[in-house]
Design an enzyme around this catalytic site. Structure first.
Site, mmCIF file in Angstrom:
data_model
loop_
_atom_site.group_PDB
_atom_site.id
_atom_site.type_symbol
_atom_site.label_atom_id
_atom_site.label_comp_id
_atom_site.label_asym_id
_atom_site.label_seq_id
_atom_site.Cartn_x
_atom_site.Cartn_y
_atom_site.Cartn_z
ATOM 1 N N ASP A 1 0.867 -1.162 0.000
ATOM 2 C CA ASP A 1 0.000 0.000 0.000
ATOM 3 C C ASP A 1 0.909 1.219 0.000
ATOM 4 O O ASP A 1 2.031 1.178 0.477
ATOM 5 C CB ASP A 1 -0.933 0.008 1.214
ATOM 6 C CG ASP A 1 -1.885 1.194 1.162
ATOM 7 O OD1 ASP A 1 -2.277 1.561 0.032
ATOM 8 O OD2 ASP A 1 -2.208 1.770 2.212
ATOM 9 N N ASP B 1 -7.889 -7.421 1.222
ATOM 10 C CA ASP B 1 -6.936 -7.435 2.335
ATOM 11 C C ASP B 1 -7.641 -6.771 3.494
ATOM 12 O O ASP B 1 -8.578 -5.999 3.307
ATOM 13 C CB ASP B 1 -5.673 -6.631 1.997
ATOM 14 C CG ASP B 1 -5.912 -5.142 2.168
ATOM 15 O OD1 ASP B 1 -6.551 -4.554 1.283
ATOM 16 O OD2 ASP B 1 -5.499 -4.576 3.199
#
Length: 375
Positions: A91, A270
């Site tokens: 990320d 996720d």
RNA sequence: GGGUGUGUUCCAGAGUGGCCAAAUGGGGCAGACUGUAAAUCUGCUGUCUCUCGACUUCGGUGGUUCGAAUCCAUCCGCACCCA
């Protein structure tokens, strides 16, 4: 990068394969979160053999602060640093723009964070984030965005989305003009924003579709808006995103959120929930959720989860696990983290099988009832 | 045997005339947690109604006082010191 294997006839659910240089990922998939280079409380061996994780996450903001990009570069990338040979996704720090609001300042140029560790000021720009993600070396790297709160008004959401798009252009320019550093291919995924506003989501999805990247993410969901809105936005966006590219719903979620997402055509998920909630004493099972701190497990000497696929489910009793959690023993945190991750991976694996065999919808409908039970 | 001190709600421990059902910490019970500043956070924790409120508690008993966990007497328990 993506092979679509099967589309469900009664829903938008899909089964496929995401190809990376670190191996294939069978979708739908859940990706355990390993923010600072570790899936908290879980050894690599358990992640690989028992949980059967196919890909894990890392976080740009956190890894940049510690251990620092130079160390990761020196190690030969995050895979080597943490000893993980399967795919990794990073990320970008976009979530920290959302979660660290009180220690960050956003401008057109980028985001200035005051380090949550020592307070020093750090400027994250689309360019610097791409450089950092190159050095971390994840197989899939996320564009630098603003994860817009689900409660934002339309004007804010629109401005936020437009800025995210301008940042995306800069991300792409930088990413595409810099090389893979470690001899394998990295893929940049743009992120659809637009908060809970249908037209904004549609605009964003169309704009991103036309960029023709290897995969797409749906961000800014499960951040304060009602679950129904989230499902609605997923549908809106997936109607527009290309069928032949993987779709990643960022940060979601509960097991039932995931099944709803799969039904609506999401391939990748996720969430910190299995590990964080596990550390806080809560587990998910195919029959419902259990708070292992509760007194009712005090003398329940049956296996933690008789139906569970992880070795911890059979090896430890509920009474023992409750004792460990109450005694604040670290083994308790580990057991519940492993259980939850194994359950999540089991769940998406089952979903995949049912999509392939064509009975996803009835299976999903039946599972939904059970998952939300409180045991 | 003598002396000093002490006994508070599950535990530790504040409180030394009314603002005390009684601080604080622990424990207990329950809840929250969604691209991890989280092994974190929140609520409750005498009884009954469970909102207001009522009632019973601070080792026992008996006093003083309009009013006592707080003052006095006495008894009981515990701790330490001296013989």
């Amino acid at each position: 990068m993506f092979t679509l294997q099967q589309t469900d006839t009664r829903s938008s659910a899909r089964a496929g394969v995401v190809h990376t240089d670190h191996g294939d990922i069978l979708t739908p998939i859940f990706m355990p979160v390993g923010t600072v280079g570790t899936v908290k409380g879980v050894q690599r061996r358990d992640l690989e053999d028992d949980i059967k994780a196919q890909i894990i996450l890392g976080n740009t903001y956190h890894l940049y602060l510690r251990p620092g990009t130079h160390i990761l570069h020196e190690a030969g990338g995050l895979h080597r640093f943490e000893g993980w040979t399967r795919p990794i996704l990073t990320d970008s720090g976009g979530y920290q723009v959302f979660s660290l609001t009180d220690i960050r300042k956003m401008t057109e140029e980028g985001v200035q964070f005051s380090s949550h560790i020592d307070g020093r000021k750090l400027l994250f720009t689309p360019e610097s984030v791409m450089d950092i993600e190159r050095e971390i070396g994840a197989d899939i790297v996320m564009a630098f965005d603003e994860c817009c709160p689900g409660t934002a008004d339309r004007a804010y959401a629109k401005a936020s989305m437009e800025r995210t798009h301008r940042w995306l252009d800069r991300c792409i320019a930088r990413f595409d003009s810099t090389p893979d550093l470690y001899g394998y291919r990295q893929h940049l995924f743009p992120i659809v924003q637009g908060c809970v506003y249908t037209d904004l989501r549609q605009d964003a999805a169309k704009r991103l579709r036309d960029l023709d990247r290897d995969g797409y993410a749906i961000g800014g969901l499960a951040v304060g808006e009602p679950a129904e809105k989230m499902y609605e936005m997923i549908e809106v966006v997936n109607d527009i995103l290309p069928q032949d590219k993987p779709r990643y719903l960022m940060g979601v979620g509960t097991p039932w959120n995931i099944l709803e997402g799969i039904e609506r055509g999401v391939d990748m998920f996720d969430c910190v929930m299995p590990t964080r909630n596990g550390r806080n004493g809560m587990i998910f099972t195919r029959n419902g959720v259990m708070n292992m701190r509760n007194k009712k497990w005090e003398n329940d000497f049956t296996p933690l989860d008789p139906d569970g696929t992880s070795y911890v489910d059979q090896q430890y009793t509920r009474a023992y696990v409750r004792h460990l959690i109450h005694a604040q023993e670290m083994l308790g945190l580990e057991i519940l983290s492993i259980h939850n991750l194994a359950f999540y991976l089991w769940l998406v694996g089952e979903a995949r099988q049912h999509i392939l065999t064509g009975d996803f919808k009835p299976w999903k409908d039946e599972m939904m009832q059970r998952l939300m039970n409180r045991l």
